[in-house]
Design an enzyme around this catalytic site. Structure first.
Site, PDB file in Angstrom:
ATOM      1  N   THR A   1       0.875  -1.182   0.000  1.00 34.58           N
ATOM      2  CA  THR A   1       0.000   0.000   0.000  1.00 34.58           C
ATOM      3  C   THR A   1       0.909   1.228   0.000  1.00 34.58           C
ATOM      4  O   THR A   1       2.093   1.128   0.331  1.00 34.58           O
ATOM      5  CB  THR A   1      -0.894   0.033   1.249  1.00 34.58           C
TER       6      THR A   1
ATOM      7  N   GLU B   1      -5.875  -4.336  -0.507  1.00 34.76           N
ATOM      8  CA  GLU B   1      -6.105  -5.495   0.368  1.00 34.76           C
ATOM      9  C   GLU B   1      -7.217  -6.392  -0.156  1.00 34.76           C
ATOM     10  O   GLU B   1      -7.524  -7.426   0.427  1.00 34.76           O
ATOM     11  CB  GLU B   1      -6.477  -5.012   1.779  1.00 34.76           C
TER      12      GLU B   1
ATOM     13  N   LYS C   1     -16.354  16.405  10.645  1.00 36.13           N
ATOM     14  CA  LYS C   1     -17.325  16.360  11.748  1.00 36.13           C
ATOM     15  C   LYS C   1     -17.678  17.779  12.133  1.00 36.13           C
ATOM     16  O   LYS C   1     -16.871  18.500  12.696  1.00 36.13           O
ATOM     17  CB  LYS C   1     -16.737  15.590  12.927  1.00 36.13           C
TER      18      LYS C   1
ATOM     19  N   TRP D   1     -21.893  14.501  10.469  1.00 38.89           N
ATOM     20  CA  TRP D   1     -20.808  14.234   9.528  1.00 38.89           C
ATOM     21  C   TRP D   1     -21.128  14.836   8.163  1.00 38.89           C
ATOM     22  O   TRP D   1     -22.276  14.779   7.710  1.00 38.89           O
ATOM     23  CB  TRP D   1     -20.612  12.719   9.362  1.00 38.89           C
TER      24      TRP D   1
HETATM   25  P1  ADP Z   1      -3.497   3.000  -2.120  1.00 30.26           P
HETATM   26  O1  ADP Z   1      -3.695   3.412  -3.532  1.00 30.26           O
HETATM   27  O2  ADP Z   1      -3.539   4.155  -1.165  1.00 30.26           O
HETATM   28  O3  ADP Z   1      -2.428   2.007  -1.908  1.00 30.26           O
HETATM   29  P2  ADP Z   1      -5.826   1.501  -2.438  1.00 30.26           P
HETATM   30  O4  ADP Z   1      -5.617   1.568  -3.906  1.00 30.26           O
HETATM   31  O5  ADP Z   1      -5.934   0.199  -1.818  1.00 30.26           O
HETATM   32  O6  ADP Z   1      -4.746   2.213  -1.693  1.00 30.26           O
HETATM   33  O7  ADP Z   1      -7.028   2.441  -2.038  1.00 30.26           O
HETATM   34  C1  ADP Z   1      -8.188   1.964  -1.493  1.00 30.26           C
HETATM   35  C2  ADP Z   1      -9.065   3.096  -1.083  1.00 30.26           C
HETATM   36  O8  ADP Z   1      -9.353   3.957  -2.187  1.00 30.26           O
HETATM   37  C3  ADP Z   1     -10.425   2.649  -0.625  1.00 30.26           C
HETATM   38  O9  ADP Z   1     -10.409   2.189   0.687  1.00 30.26           O
HETATM   39  C4  ADP Z   1     -11.252   3.902  -0.816  1.00 30.26           C
HETATM   40  O10 ADP Z   1     -11.072   4.809   0.241  1.00 30.26           O
HETATM   41  C5  ADP Z   1     -10.648   4.505  -2.055  1.00 30.26           C
HETATM   42  N1  ADP Z   1     -11.473   4.163  -3.212  1.00 30.26           N
HETATM   43  C6  ADP Z   1     -11.266   3.207  -4.122  1.00 30.26           C
HETATM   44  N2  ADP Z   1     -12.234   3.226  -5.070  1.00 30.26           N
HETATM   45  C7  ADP Z   1     -13.093   4.220  -4.728  1.00 30.26           C
HETATM   46  C8  ADP Z   1     -14.300   4.738  -5.277  1.00 30.26           C
HETATM   47  N3  ADP Z   1     -14.825   4.259  -6.396  1.00 30.26           N
HETATM   48  N4  ADP Z   1     -14.902   5.747  -4.626  1.00 30.26           N
HETATM   49  C9  ADP Z   1     -14.396   6.260  -3.492  1.00 30.26           C
HETATM   50  N5  ADP Z   1     -13.260   5.827  -2.935  1.00 30.26           N
HETATM   51  C10 ADP Z   1     -12.607   4.818  -3.532  1.00 30.26           C
END
Ligand code: ADP
Length: 545
Positions: free
Chosen positions: A186, A331, A442, A447
């Site tokens: 990540t 994940e 908040k 929220w």
């Molecule tokens: P990173 O890129 O930070 O390593 P990820 O690719 O795993 O992490 O990112 C996952 C997160 O991205 C999700 O938990 C969510 O917050 C956000 N995310 C992914 N797709 C969407 C979506 N379609 N709309 C809103 N948020 C999204």
């Protein structure tokens, strides 16, 4: 009594074997780092993946040793997907947009034994190689005559010369389908990066599910361009689902600007594309002033961060391209939900359908989800109540590589992965993300969804990008402000934008201020980095406070 059916492990090698036998002449087209277009078939891919497997055996790599890549979307990277995992090693795809220190950190953490990289990343490799003692072979993904002289990297080999010296006949080993196949860290915006370690079973099941009609709906009739990078979460699993379905694959290589992507789509008859909203913003900005249209593109999957409704409308109304909004995480391999209508929605008026299509969508079989309150109690699926989103399923992380298990058990002893997202789920099972839990604003005990505030701003014709964050407020705890960038040549005032919110959201949710910035900081996967934005605005004062 056990069933009496054949017991075959779900292995990644079975995907490439299938592709070779059943759609061997399917095309794979790549724009190379060298600038030219390379074409070959699944049959060639399979043969060269076997050469790579032989080359790894000759290096005497052990089962489960990590082989890393720093590469764009292209055919050689694809060969690593099958050759490395298929031979029982673990493919570690590295995001080249991470800081070099972070790259060195994750290479050491993963104990990578080999690194194969595109020549664009030579300076990066020169910066990190001395800090990565576990790596015993450095390979540039290029022809022998392109291998840089005096690179300073000991024993640097050309990929073509390396695999070319090995035969293409190889019998893929059979082993337990729960064996690790690939890993992805990540981005580590807080603390050290953590790795999801995928298995052959999780990857193969995900590949099946991703191809389903209400998921990515990939078929042998499609020409698919994954803009989403192969260096992050396996390009949403498209390389595996492609081998399973036999669709044509079109790889953009390093040319990720709107013009290059558009030209490649047109030249290769692309019917289907996948990427994060920031990439599609670039594509739309290229098309709008030039008046160009897509002649073959039919569908695009947009995910990774919330897809603004204005983008869905632009694709659908201006270009006749269907948008599939997707949600997932590193994940989760990564797919969790996709947004497609149910039969009963087909007769709804278009604006009612649009309201549904803006959501992140319905769970894919293989993923169960629920929302819970602070005590872990499940909340109703009414489309209004929001809570922490938890998921479970066979392609969802159990434990981080050499790290902890974040899972939360419920009363029935089932384990759930906490996504860190806050969401609602409606009676039809459509999930909508309100926010990352850390980004929720908040205000006075209520929220405010930063995504809602951003989506409204993105509907204004002058706004290129919008990021909403909470600012400390003495009375309300926090109040939202929205930072925006303008489209080239466009103008808008603070007052005009605040006015634009009137009637589009509850009055108390309207941001207190609009801040014009030159750029919104983006992270390694093209998502807005709100932590950085808060740093940029650290001296900012809310008006009247
Ligand atoms: P990173 O890129 O930070 O390593 P990820 O690719 O795993 O992490 O990112 C996952 C997160 O991205 C999700 O938990 C969510 O917050 C956000 N995310 C992914 N797709 C969407 C979506 N379609 N709309 C809103 N948020 C999204």
């Amino acid at each position: 009594m056990l069933g009496l059916m054949q017991d075959q492990p779900l292995l990644i090698s079975s995907l490439i074997e299938f592709a070779e036998r059943h759609h061997g002449d399917g095309e794979i087209v790549s724009r190379r780092v060298e600038g030219d277009i390379h074409r070959y078939t699944y049959r060639d891919l399979a043969a060269r993946s076997r050469r790579l497997a032989n080359a790894l055996d000759a290096l005497q790599l052990q089962f489960s040793d990590r082989v890393a890549s720093l590469a764009w979307n292209g055919y050689r990277h694809l060969e690593m997907y099958f050759g490395v995992s298929g031979s029982g090693r673990v493919l570690h795809t590295i995001n080249p947009r991470l800081h070099p220190d972070q790259i060195a950190w994750i290479m050491n953490h993963a104990e990578d034994r080999v690194l194969c990289f595109d020549l664009s990343f030579l300076p990066l490799v020169q910066a990190v190689h001395a800090k990565c003692p576990t790596v015993k072979k450095w390979v540039a993904l290029c022809d022998a005559d392109r291998l840089p002289q005096d690179s300073g990297i000991p024993g640097l080999a050309s990929y073509e010369e390396w695999i070319g010296g090995h035969p293409s006949d190889y019998v893929w080993p059979q082993f337990d389908e729960n064996t690790a196949s690939s890993m992805c860290y990540t981005s580590g915006t807080t603390g050290d990066p953590k790795a999801a370690l995928y298995s052959h079973r999780s990857t193969t099941l995900h590949a099946y599910a991703a191809a389903l009609p209400d998921v990515m709906c990939l078929s042998a009739r499609d020409s698919v361009l994954p803009v989403v990078p192969m260096f992050h979460v396996n390009a949403w699993g498209i390389p595996y689902s492609a081998a399973l379905t036999g669709c044509k694959l079109v790889f953009p290589g390093p040319a990720m600007d709107g013009k290059s992507i558009y030209e490649l789509m047109e030249a290769e008859g692309v019917t289907y594309a996948a990427g994060v909203p920031t990439v599609w913003q670039m594509l739309l900005s290229h098309l709008k002033p030039t008046g160009l249209k897509f002649s073959t593109l039919k569908r695009t999957v947009i995910g990774g961060s919330a897809c603004p409704p204005a983008m869905i409308t632009a694709f659908q109304d201006d270009y006749g391209v269907e948008v599939l909004h997707a949600w997932g995480m590193t994940e989760m391999s990564p797919l969790g939900t996709l947004c497609t209508l149910k039969n009963k929605h087909l007769s709804l008026p278009k604006d009612e359908q649009m309201k549904i299509l803006q959501k992140q969508g319905r769970a894919i079989y293989g993923v169960d989800m629920k929302i819970v309150d602070g005590n872990g109690k499940e909340l109703p699926w009414d489309g209004k109540t929001y809570g922490d989103l938890l998921v479970r399923g066979p392609w969802i992380l159990d434990t981080y590589y050499q790290g902890d298990s974040p899972l939360m058990p419920d009363a029935q002893g089932r384990n759930w992965f906490p996504t860190g997202d806050v969401a609602t789920i409606d009676a039809d099972g459509f999930m909508q993300i309100t926010d990352r839990s850390k980004d929720v604003i908040k205000s006075g005990g209520e929220w405010i969804s930063s995504i809602d505030i951003e989506n409204i701003a993105m509907g204004h014709p002058a706004i290129a990008m919008a990021a909403c964050i909470g600012m400390p407020h003495p009375k309300w705890d926090e109040r939202p402000i929205v930072a925006v960038t303008l489209k080239p040549g466009m103008q808008a005032t603070r007052e005009e934008l605040l006015q634009f919110y009137e009637g589009k959201t509850a009055k108390w949710q309207i941001p207190d201020d609009v801040v014009f910035v030159d750029a919104i900081p983006l992270g390694a996967t093209g998502k807005m980095l709100k932590v950085k934005l808060r740093e940029v605005l650290k001296d900012y004062q809310l008006p009247g406070v």
